[in-house]
Motif scaffolding. Structure first.
Motif, mmCIF file in Angstrom:
data_model
loop_
_atom_site.group_PDB
_atom_site.id
_atom_site.type_symbol
_atom_site.label_atom_id
_atom_site.label_comp_id
_atom_site.label_asym_id
_atom_site.label_seq_id
_atom_site.Cartn_x
_atom_site.Cartn_y
_atom_site.Cartn_z
ATOM 1 N N VAL A 157 31.467 -32.132 -17.108
ATOM 2 C CA VAL A 157 32.129 -32.545 -17.660
ATOM 3 C C VAL A 157 33.371 -32.096 -17.456
ATOM 4 N N ASP A 158 34.130 -30.365 -17.925
ATOM 5 C CA ASP A 158 34.619 -30.464 -17.458
ATOM 6 C C ASP A 158 35.632 -29.805 -16.740
ATOM 7 N N ALA A 159 34.116 -29.150 -15.449
ATOM 8 C CA ALA A 159 34.535 -28.958 -14.157
ATOM 9 C C ALA A 159 35.234 -30.627 -13.430
ATOM 10 N N ALA A 160 34.529 -31.799 -13.962
ATOM 11 C CA ALA A 160 34.302 -33.018 -13.263
ATOM 12 C C ALA A 160 36.511 -33.819 -13.452
ATOM 13 N N PHE A 161 37.077 -33.617 -14.890
ATOM 14 C CA PHE A 161 38.440 -33.711 -15.485
ATOM 15 C C PHE A 161 39.022 -32.717 -14.899
ATOM 16 N N GLU A 162 39.133 -31.593 -13.982
ATOM 17 C CA GLU A 162 40.300 -30.957 -14.155
ATOM 18 C C GLU A 162 39.994 -31.151 -12.429
ATOM 19 N N LEU A 163 39.316 -31.551 -11.859
ATOM 20 C CA LEU A 163 39.277 -32.276 -10.059
ATOM 21 C C LEU A 163 40.511 -33.333 -10.899
ATOM 22 N N LEU A 164 39.618 -34.445 -11.949
ATOM 23 C CA LEU A 164 40.831 -35.516 -12.043
ATOM 24 C C LEU A 164 42.173 -34.454 -12.125
ATOM 25 N N GLU A 165 42.537 -33.995 -12.454
ATOM 26 C CA GLU A 165 43.226 -34.481 -13.456
ATOM 27 C C GLU A 165 44.599 -33.331 -12.471
ATOM 28 N N HIS A 166 43.477 -32.284 -11.487
ATOM 29 C CA HIS A 166 44.721 -31.609 -10.727
ATOM 30 C C HIS A 166 44.517 -32.317 -9.226
ATOM 31 N N GLY A 167 43.374 -32.441 -8.843
ATOM 32 C CA GLY A 167 42.943 -33.142 -7.225
ATOM 33 C C GLY A 167 42.287 -31.605 -6.870
ATOM 34 N N TRP A 168 41.386 -32.609 -5.201
ATOM 35 C CA TRP A 168 40.972 -31.823 -4.541
ATOM 36 C C TRP A 168 42.031 -30.353 -3.907
ATOM 37 N N LYS A 169 42.859 -30.853 -3.676
ATOM 38 C CA LYS A 169 43.600 -29.859 -3.263
ATOM 39 C C LYS A 169 44.250 -28.578 -3.683
ATOM 40 N N ALA A 170 43.882 -29.095 -4.927
ATOM 41 C CA ALA A 170 44.314 -28.057 -6.150
ATOM 42 C C ALA A 170 43.194 -27.011 -6.037
ATOM 43 N N THR A 171 41.643 -27.895 -6.296
ATOM 44 C CA THR A 171 40.939 -27.458 -6.525
ATOM 45 C C THR A 171 39.975 -25.649 -4.892
ATOM 46 N N ALA A 172 40.341 -26.287 -4.508
ATOM 47 C CA ALA A 172 39.996 -25.857 -2.946
ATOM 48 C C ALA A 172 40.857 -24.540 -2.998
ATOM 49 N N SER A 173 42.137 -24.359 -3.523
ATOM 50 C CA SER A 173 42.891 -23.369 -3.131
ATOM 51 C C SER A 173 42.622 -22.047 -3.973
ATOM 52 N N HIS A 174 41.321 -22.014 -4.898
ATOM 53 C CA HIS A 174 41.162 -21.218 -5.820
ATOM 54 C C HIS A 174 39.525 -20.991 -5.426
ATOM 55 N N ARG A 175 39.427 -20.845 -4.084
ATOM 56 C CA ARG A 175 38.559 -20.139 -3.146
ATOM 57 C C ARG A 175 38.979 -18.975 -3.172
ATOM 58 N N PRO A 176 37.844 -18.070 -2.856
ATOM 59 C CA PRO A 176 38.357 -16.227 -3.265
ATOM 60 C C PRO A 176 38.932 -16.204 -1.455
ATOM 61 N N GLY A 177 39.472 -15.502 -1.242
ATOM 62 C CA GLY A 177 40.131 -15.107 0.039
ATOM 63 C C GLY A 177 41.414 -16.278 0.430
ATOM 64 N N THR A 178 41.621 -17.059 -0.012
ATOM 65 C CA THR A 178 42.674 -18.342 0.983
ATOM 66 C C THR A 178 44.396 -17.828 0.552
ATOM 67 N N GLY A 179 44.252 -16.780 -0.483
ATOM 68 C CA GLY A 179 45.858 -16.215 -0.698
ATOM 69 C C GLY A 179 46.713 -17.197 -1.093
#
Length: 211
Positions: free
Chosen positions: A181-203
């Motif tokens: 639930v926390d992960a789903a609502f984090e996505l709803l709160e911030h959007g996929w673009k913000a989630t993808a920016s967490h990927r290691p090595g993205t800078g």
């Protein structure tokens, strides 16, 4: 879980309410004692000292004997949006509400815990509960749109309402429901673009919430 029926005023209404409550109580007692699938409508009617025909006048299905709180659920969802504390976003408020009413049997005593476990362990009840839950999508979407100053029917409000409610089903399929639930609502709160920016090595820098 079927709540106690408010005391009606007329004699006829009081009798109907008493019969309805007796049926709901008898059903829950039998379900908890023997399991949902092992109990018949006839046995429930007998335990409440009424006919099966009378039972079906009050409850259209076996599942309905367990749940009788549609109006309360909808009101609570709308209140989670409108009455949230200052500084709390709508996704944050809905996340807390979903975890409280759909994942936890806290603060309501051992009988509710038994009921909660019965529903979780019985596919027919879990499916019925989810269908009931999803019926509140339009009311929740309207509350979100109203709070955000958007027009009724705004697709973003409808999407947030839909996905927020669906997190309940996602959680029940997860080994760690609260984390899901926390992960789903984090996505709803911030959007996929913000989630993808967490990927290691993205800078990329830490994501910022989308307004």
């Amino acid at each position: 879980m079927t709540p106690p029926t408010p005391a009606p005023t007329g004699r006829r209404e009081r009798k109907k309410a008493a019969t309805r409550q007796a049926l709901a109580d008898a059903a829950l007692n039998l379900f908890l004692a023997r399991g949902y699938d092992q109990v018949t409508l006839h046995e429930i009617a007998e335990a409440a000292d009424v006919s099966t025909t009378t039972l079906l006048k009050h409850f259209p299905s076996k599942e309905a004997l367990v749940f009788d709180e549609d109006a309360d659920q909808e009101a609570a969802l709308v209140a989670a949006v409108h009455d949230r504390t200052s500084g709390t976003s709508i996704p944050q408020a809905l996340c807390a509400h979903v975890k409280h009413v759909r994942l936890r049997a806290a603060g309501t005593g051992p009988r509710y815990t038994d009921f909660f476990n019965l529903v979780t362990a019985t596919p027919a009840l879990s499916d019925y509960a989810h269908r009931m839950w999803m019926r509140h999508q339009d009311a929740l979407a309207h509350a979100i749109a109203h709070d955000a100053g958007l027009l009724p029917g705004d697709p973003r409000s409808a999407a947030l309402a839909r996905f927020a409610l669906e997190t309940s089903a996602l959680a029940h399929r997860s080994e760690n429901p609260e984390l899901a639930v926390d992960a789903a609502f984090e996505l709803l709160e911030h959007g996929w673009k913000a989630t993808a920016s967490h990927r290691p090595g993205t800078g990329h820098s830490s994501p910022r919430p989308v307004a």
